[in-house]
Motif scaffolding. Structure first.
Motif, PDB file in Angstrom:
ATOM      1  N   TYR A 155       0.852  -1.188   0.000  1.00  0.00           N
ATOM      2  CA  TYR A 155       0.000   0.000   0.000  1.00  0.00           C
ATOM      3  C   TYR A 155       0.883   1.231   0.000  1.00  0.00           C
ATOM      4  N   LEU A 156       0.291   2.359  -0.367  1.00  0.00           N
ATOM      5  CA  LEU A 156       0.989   3.640  -0.345  1.00  0.00           C
ATOM      6  C   LEU A 156       0.428   4.464   0.799  1.00  0.00           C
ATOM      7  N   HIS A 157       1.309   4.904   1.685  1.00  0.00           N
ATOM      8  CA  HIS A 157       0.924   5.734   2.826  1.00  0.00           C
ATOM      9  C   HIS A 157       1.688   7.056   2.730  1.00  0.00           C
ATOM     10  N   VAL A 158       0.950   8.191   2.736  1.00  0.00           N
ATOM     11  CA  VAL A 158       1.556   9.505   2.565  1.00  0.00           C
ATOM     12  C   VAL A 158       1.125  10.429   3.699  1.00  0.00           C
ATOM     13  N   THR A 159       2.088  11.173   4.250  1.00  0.00           N
ATOM     14  CA  THR A 159       1.824  12.205   5.239  1.00  0.00           C
ATOM     15  C   THR A 159       2.186  13.541   4.613  1.00  0.00           C
ATOM     16  N   TYR A 160       1.295  14.540   4.752  1.00  0.00           N
ATOM     17  CA  TYR A 160       1.513  15.831   4.078  1.00  0.00           C
ATOM     18  C   TYR A 160       0.822  16.950   4.836  1.00  0.00           C
ATOM     19  N   VAL A 161       1.174  18.159   4.497  1.00  0.00           N
ATOM     20  CA  VAL A 161       0.478  19.352   4.973  1.00  0.00           C
ATOM     21  C   VAL A 161       0.161  20.220   3.765  1.00  0.00           C
TER      22      VAL A 161
END
Length: 163
Positions: A155-161
């Motif tokens: 899976y692809l897990h992304v953290t961003y603002v």
């Protein structure tokens, strides 16, 4: 008798093109921004909060106190397409990304129970595709990231603002 001095510092006031505005009103520039517009006689002027503060819709405030400034996350299963976007002219800033498997409870796994699967190029690929844009799409596929763990569901897990 005490004397109180209240000083307002306005820096970098610049004319902002665009539609007219209501005198005395404030308008956001983007989510998590230290900038905002102040309207004076139908003209928007770009204003800047002091360093380390963000505009919360009415005053300059600490980032932790501003709704929407906190990190956001998104997770999609292998072969899906992730869509990231920011509101109010905000721009994406990718903090972290991983294509692989580090949790057992995310997405179906058709292989061994591993939690040590990470594509080392994940952050670079997602950042290149998304940073500075108001929206972007990234496919969670081996053809994009390579296959960091053969025969394992990823899976692809992304953290961003949004800034």
């Amino acid at each position: 008798m005490s004397l109180f001095l209240f000083l307002v510092i306005v820096t970098n006031a610049v004319f902002a093109s665009g539609s007219s505005c209501t005198h005395g009103q404030y308008y956001p520039v983007s989510d998590c921004s230290g900038s905002y517009y102040h309207c004076s006689h139908g003209t928007k002027y770009l204003m800047q909060c002091p360093a380390t503060l963000k505009w919360d819709g009415s005053v300059c405030n600490y980032e932790a106190q501003v709704s929407g400034c906190q990190e956001k996350t998104n997770t999609i299963c292998e072969r899906d397409v992730m869509e990231l976007s920011c509101e109010h002219e905000g721009k994406l800033d990718i903090i972290n990304a991983n294509y692989g498997r580090t949790e057992t409870n995310q997405c179906p796994n058709y292989g061994a129970d591993t939690t040590d699967c990470m594509a080392s190029n994940s952050l670079q690929i997602v950042s290149t595709e998304c940073n500075g844009k108001s929206s972007c799409q990234v496919s969670a596929k081996n053809s994009v990231f390579g296959d960091p763990c053969v025969s394992i569901g990823k899976y692809l897990h992304v953290t961003y603002v949004c800034k």
